[in-house]
Design a protein around this motif. Structure first.
Motif, PDB file in Angstrom:
ATOM      1  N   SER A 114      46.509 -32.094  36.692  1.00 48.52           N
ATOM      2  CA  SER A 114      45.364 -31.254  36.334  1.00 48.52           C
ATOM      3  C   SER A 114      44.617 -30.803  37.583  1.00 48.52           C
ATOM      4  CB  SER A 114      44.413 -32.028  35.415  1.00 48.52           C
ATOM      5  OG  SER A 114      45.065 -32.432  34.236  1.00 48.52           O
ATOM      6  N   LEU A 115      44.428 -31.723  38.530  1.00 47.66           N
ATOM      7  CA  LEU A 115      43.728 -31.370  39.769  1.00 47.66           C
ATOM      8  C   LEU A 115      44.480 -30.313  40.562  1.00 47.66           C
ATOM      9  CD1 LEU A 115      42.256 -34.667  41.322  1.00 47.66           C
ATOM     10  CD2 LEU A 115      41.015 -32.621  40.614  1.00 47.66           C
ATOM     11  N   ILE A 116      45.786 -30.491  40.682  1.00 47.28           N
ATOM     12  CA  ILE A 116      46.592 -29.515  41.430  1.00 47.28           C
ATOM     13  C   ILE A 116      46.511 -28.135  40.769  1.00 47.28           C
ATOM     14  CG2 ILE A 116      48.956 -28.868  42.049  1.00 47.28           C
ATOM     15  CD1 ILE A 116      49.516 -31.889  42.412  1.00 47.28           C
ATOM     16  N   GLY A 117      46.615 -28.100  39.424  1.00 46.29           N
ATOM     17  CA  GLY A 117      46.511 -26.831  38.709  1.00 46.29           C
ATOM     18  C   GLY A 117      45.158 -26.165  38.905  1.00 46.29           C
ATOM     19  N   LEU A 118      44.079 -26.956  38.786  1.00 45.34           N
ATOM     20  CA  LEU A 118      42.737 -26.401  38.946  1.00 45.34           C
ATOM     21  C   LEU A 118      42.486 -25.946  40.383  1.00 45.34           C
ATOM     22  CD1 LEU A 118      40.551 -28.836  36.774  1.00 45.34           C
ATOM     23  CD2 LEU A 118      41.106 -26.457  36.290  1.00 45.34           C
ATOM     24  N   LEU A 119      42.957 -26.722  41.362  1.00 45.67           N
ATOM     25  CA  LEU A 119      42.754 -26.346  42.767  1.00 45.67           C
ATOM     26  C   LEU A 119      43.504 -25.062  43.113  1.00 45.67           C
ATOM     27  CD1 LEU A 119      42.913 -29.850  44.487  1.00 45.67           C
ATOM     28  CD2 LEU A 119      40.930 -28.330  44.373  1.00 45.67           C
ATOM     29  N   LEU A 120      44.707 -24.906  42.583  1.00 46.85           N
ATOM     30  CA  LEU A 120      45.443 -23.652  42.798  1.00 46.85           C
ATOM     31  C   LEU A 120      44.705 -22.482  42.154  1.00 46.85           C
ATOM     32  CD1 LEU A 120      49.154 -24.788  42.235  1.00 46.85           C
ATOM     33  CD2 LEU A 120      48.093 -24.070  44.385  1.00 46.85           C
ATOM     34  N   GLY A 121      44.209 -22.703  40.931  1.00 50.66           N
ATOM     35  CA  GLY A 121      43.436 -21.664  40.266  1.00 50.66           C
ATOM     36  C   GLY A 121      42.181 -21.309  41.043  1.00 50.66           C
ATOM     37  N   LEU A 122      41.522 -22.331  41.615  1.00 47.30           N
ATOM     38  CA  LEU A 122      40.318 -22.091  42.420  1.00 47.30           C
ATOM     39  C   LEU A 122      40.647 -21.280  43.668  1.00 47.30           C
ATOM     40  CD1 LEU A 122      37.320 -22.576  43.027  1.00 47.30           C
ATOM     41  CD2 LEU A 122      37.967 -24.749  44.090  1.00 47.30           C
ATOM     42  N   ALA A 123      41.752 -21.615  44.342  1.00 45.77           N
ATOM     43  CA  ALA A 123      42.146 -20.883  45.550  1.00 45.77           C
ATOM     44  C   ALA A 123      42.418 -19.409  45.242  1.00 45.77           C
ATOM     45  CB  ALA A 123      43.382 -21.532  46.176  1.00 45.77           C
ATOM     46  N   VAL A 124      43.133 -19.155  44.140  1.00 45.13           N
ATOM     47  CA  VAL A 124      43.425 -17.768  43.746  1.00 45.13           C
ATOM     48  C   VAL A 124      42.138 -17.027  43.399  1.00 45.13           C
ATOM     49  CG1 VAL A 124      44.554 -16.325  42.014  1.00 45.13           C
ATOM     50  CG2 VAL A 124      45.763 -18.301  42.965  1.00 45.13           C
ATOM     51  N   LEU A 125      41.255 -17.684  42.619  1.00 39.32           N
ATOM     52  CA  LEU A 125      40.012 -17.046  42.205  1.00 39.32           C
ATOM     53  C   LEU A 125      39.117 -16.744  43.406  1.00 39.32           C
ATOM     54  CD1 LEU A 125      38.115 -16.089  39.959  1.00 39.32           C
ATOM     55  CD2 LEU A 125      37.274 -18.443  39.755  1.00 39.32           C
ATOM     56  N   MET A 126      39.015 -17.694  44.363  1.00 41.83           N
ATOM     57  CA  MET A 126      38.193 -17.465  45.551  1.00 41.83           C
ATOM     58  C   MET A 126      38.740 -16.300  46.373  1.00 41.83           C
ATOM     59  SD  MET A 126      37.313 -21.405  46.698  1.00 41.83           S
ATOM     60  CE  MET A 126      36.180 -20.964  48.030  1.00 41.83           C
ATOM     61  N   SER A 127      40.054 -16.228  46.503  1.00 41.92           N
ATOM     62  CA  SER A 127      40.667 -15.120  47.243  1.00 41.92           C
ATOM     63  C   SER A 127      40.377 -13.788  46.551  1.00 41.92           C
ATOM     64  CB  SER A 127      42.176 -15.327  47.351  1.00 41.92           C
ATOM     65  OG  SER A 127      42.470 -16.568  47.948  1.00 41.92           O
ATOM     66  N   LEU A 128      40.522 -13.774  45.233  1.00 41.23           N
ATOM     67  CA  LEU A 128      40.240 -12.565  44.462  1.00 41.23           C
ATOM     68  C   LEU A 128      38.774 -12.167  44.590  1.00 41.23           C
ATOM     69  CD1 LEU A 128      41.318 -10.471  42.413  1.00 41.23           C
ATOM     70  CD2 LEU A 128      40.641 -12.057  40.599  1.00 41.23           C
ATOM     71  N   SER A 129      37.886 -13.169  44.559  1.00 33.99           N
ATOM     72  CA  SER A 129      36.456 -12.895  44.663  1.00 33.99           C
ATOM     73  C   SER A 129      36.100 -12.310  46.023  1.00 33.99           C
ATOM     74  CB  SER A 129      35.671 -14.194  44.427  1.00 33.99           C
ATOM     75  OG  SER A 129      34.279 -13.959  44.455  1.00 33.99           O
ATOM     76  N   ILE A 130      36.744 -12.825  47.076  1.00 30.01           N
ATOM     77  CA  ILE A 130      36.490 -12.290  48.419  1.00 30.01           C
ATOM     78  C   ILE A 130      36.978 -10.852  48.526  1.00 30.01           C
ATOM     79  CG2 ILE A 130      37.104 -12.526  50.869  1.00 30.01           C
ATOM     80  CD1 ILE A 130      37.258 -15.557  50.405  1.00 30.01           C
ATOM     81  N   SER A 131      38.053 -10.518  47.844  1.00 26.09           N
ATOM     82  CA  SER A 131      38.623  -9.172  47.954  1.00 26.09           C
ATOM     83  C   SER A 131      37.831  -8.129  47.168  1.00 26.09           C
ATOM     84  CB  SER A 131      40.073  -9.174  47.470  1.00 26.09           C
ATOM     85  OG  SER A 131      40.145  -9.384  46.070  1.00 26.09           O
ATOM     86  N   LEU A 132      37.054  -8.582  46.154  1.00 25.01           N
ATOM     87  CA  LEU A 132      36.309  -7.647  45.314  1.00 25.01           C
ATOM     88  C   LEU A 132      34.892  -7.449  45.827  1.00 25.01           C
ATOM     89  CD1 LEU A 132      37.378  -8.879  41.760  1.00 25.01           C
ATOM     90  CD2 LEU A 132      38.225  -6.875  42.989  1.00 25.01           C
ATOM     91  N   GLY A 133      34.356  -6.258  45.604  1.00 21.04           N
ATOM     92  CA  GLY A 133      32.993  -5.951  46.007  1.00 21.04           C
ATOM     93  C   GLY A 133      32.818  -4.476  46.231  1.00 21.04           C
ATOM     94  N   SER A 134      31.687  -4.099  46.850  1.00 19.57           N
ATOM     95  CA  SER A 134      31.437  -2.680  47.112  1.00 19.57           C
ATOM     96  C   SER A 134      32.505  -2.096  48.026  1.00 19.57           C
ATOM     97  CB  SER A 134      30.047  -2.505  47.734  1.00 19.57           C
ATOM     98  OG  SER A 134      29.907  -3.319  48.885  1.00 19.57           O
ATOM     99  N   ALA A 135      33.057  -2.936  48.921  1.00 23.39           N
ATOM    100  CA  ALA A 135      34.197  -2.524  49.751  1.00 23.39           C
ATOM    101  C   ALA A 135      35.381  -3.387  49.362  1.00 23.39           C
ATOM    102  CB  ALA A 135      33.857  -2.703  51.236  1.00 23.39           C
ATOM    103  N   ASN A 136      36.303  -2.844  48.593  1.00 25.58           N
ATOM    104  CA  ASN A 136      37.469  -3.614  48.151  1.00 25.58           C
ATOM    105  C   ASN A 136      38.437  -3.849  49.298  1.00 25.58           C
ATOM    106  OD1 ASN A 136      36.652  -3.896  45.481  1.00 25.58           O
ATOM    107  ND2 ASN A 136      37.560  -1.942  44.884  1.00 25.58           N
ATOM    108  N   ILE A 137      38.925  -5.078  49.396  1.00 26.09           N
ATOM    109  CA  ILE A 137      39.877  -5.464  50.438  1.00 26.09           C
ATOM    110  C   ILE A 137      41.085  -6.072  49.738  1.00 26.09           C
ATOM    111  CG2 ILE A 137      40.238  -6.909  52.490  1.00 26.09           C
ATOM    112  CD1 ILE A 137      37.152  -6.902  52.802  1.00 26.09           C
ATOM    113  N   SER A 138      42.260  -5.724  50.177  1.00 27.37           N
ATOM    114  CA  SER A 138      43.450  -6.208  49.489  1.00 27.37           C
ATOM    115  C   SER A 138      43.579  -7.722  49.586  1.00 27.37           C
ATOM    116  CB  SER A 138      44.710  -5.549  50.076  1.00 27.37           C
ATOM    117  OG  SER A 138      44.980  -6.064  51.362  1.00 27.37           O
ATOM    118  N   PHE A 139      44.214  -8.287  48.563  1.00 28.92           N
ATOM    119  CA  PHE A 139      44.441  -9.730  48.476  1.00 28.92           C
ATOM    120  C   PHE A 139      45.181 -10.227  49.716  1.00 28.92           C
ATOM    121  CE2 PHE A 139      46.205 -13.621  46.633  1.00 28.92           C
ATOM    122  CZ  PHE A 139      45.140 -14.071  45.870  1.00 28.92           C
ATOM    123  N   THR A 140      46.186  -9.475  50.166  1.00 28.95           N
ATOM    124  CA  THR A 140      46.997  -9.859  51.329  1.00 28.95           C
ATOM    125  C   THR A 140      46.161  -9.873  52.603  1.00 28.95           C
ATOM    126  OG1 THR A 140      48.926  -8.823  50.295  1.00 28.95           O
ATOM    127  CG2 THR A 140      49.071  -9.313  52.653  1.00 28.95           C
TER     128      THR A 140
END
Length: 346
Positions: A10-36
């Motif tokens: 469960s921890l590994i699944g949640l931590l992976l989900g958190l990493a993906v969500l944080m990356s997505l959150s950083i990429s979104l905003g008034s200036a969109n930046i690609s995930f890569t």
């Protein structure tokens, strides 16, 4: 499946989900930046690995990722983790699924301290920019001590008494806060926005307020999972199992309130995280606190990072207060819990 295997999967699944969500959150905003590009910028700051990264992004992109969005997203994860873990501890100690980090007035105390700081322009020379979070933290902690002293009768503190004392102190502090706001004049908008919860003006230095408190309180609280499981069976059972009920309760309330005070001091009053996340974890994995505490920690981070992302993008370029998003998400869940509790009693 064993408890340990369930926990780690469960921890590994949640931590992976958190990493993906944080990356997505950083990429979104008034200036969109690609995930890569986000990951390339992050890895370019990691020793050894940075030699394999070819930087093709602009300086402005790196500034947005590293100096603006990363500290905010990381702080959202820390605050969410703190509030969710504090909520799990409160629910375990008070044996009440409707308990959350604000039930003992810690949030009201921290808000009152912050309002005083805003109105009177307090700036302690030796604290500098940390004056606001430190003052809010101290007021929140002092509030807990006052509640505990009021609720203490002889050598014991009854749960219904401490909840009632928390409600009374919270009401009193609410009146004090209203008085300060009435005197605020041009500072009123700042106080109101802070009380609705926001991570807008955060930077890397704010992490220094939350991270040390989180590290210490999380490590200590994880040693009390057995005691929490025993308390869930009733005080008499816990006592006969060798648990020092009063001592354990006091320590856990201090830990939960320290986490709440530290979180509120940097983000403002953000409700429902400590109510929703631990209860959802409990519905999924059961009532074993060996699972509930670590999973609530990561679940709270996911919840608040997601809420902060919505706050930034729903009405972009305008930004919604974070507390508004968590209230929209948490209020229906609270109503559901309240209806479930009514069915049990009537």
């Amino acid at each position: 499946m064993t408890k340990h295997k369930t926990l780690w999967l469960s921890l590994i699944g949640l931590l992976l989900g958190l990493a993906v969500l944080m990356s997505l959150s950083i990429s979104l905003g008034s200036a969109n930046i690609s995930f890569t590009t986000v990951w390339q910028v992050i890895l370019s700051r990691v020793p050894i690995v940075n030699g394999f990264i070819n930087g093709t992004w602009s300086d402005a992109t790196e500034t947005i990722v590293v100096d603006l969005r990363m500290p905010r997203i990381l702080l959202a994860a820390l605050v969410g983790a703190a509030l969710a873990l504090a909520g799990a501890l409160y629910q375990g100690v008070l044996r009440n699924p409707l308990a959350d980090p604000f039930i003992l007035g810690v949030s009201s105390g921290a808000s009152f301290g912050a309002a005083i700081t805003f109105v009177f322009g307090l700036q302690l020379m030796w604290l500098g920019q940390f004056t606001l979070p430190v003052v809010a933290f101290v007021f929140g902690f002092v509030t807990l001590m006052i509640v505990y002293m009021i609720a203490r009768i002889g050598q014991k503190v009854r749960m219904e008494t401490i909840i009632l004392a928390g409600v009374v102190v919270q009401s009193f502090l609410g009146a004090c806060l209203s008085l300060v706001m009435a005197l605020a004049n041009e500072k009123l908008q700042t106080i109101v926005f802070w009380m609705m919860g926001s991570l807008t003006l955060t930077d890397w230095s704010y992490t220094a307020v939350v991270l040390p408190v989180m590290a210490v309180t999380v490590i200590i609280s994880l040693f009390f999972t057995r005691e929490l499981n025993m308390l869930g069976l009733g005080e008499e059972v816990a006592h006969h199992s060798g648990v020092s009920v009063e001592r354990t309760r006091f320590i856990l309330l201090i830990l939960a309130s320290l986490m709440t005070g530290a979180a509120v001091s940097v983000s403002g009053a953000i409700g429902f995280v400590g109510l929703v996340v631990p209860h959802m974890i409990r519905l999924i994995v059961g009532s074993d606190y060996r699972l509930i505490l670590p999973l609530s920690l990561v679940g709270g981070a996911i919840f608040l990072v997601g809420a902060d992302t919505l706050a930034r993008v729903v009405l972009a370029p305008r930004e919604l207060p974070l507390g508004v998003i968590t209230a929209f998400l948490g209020a229906p869940f609270f109503i559901y819990l309240l209806r479930q509790a009514k069915r049990e009693y009537f």
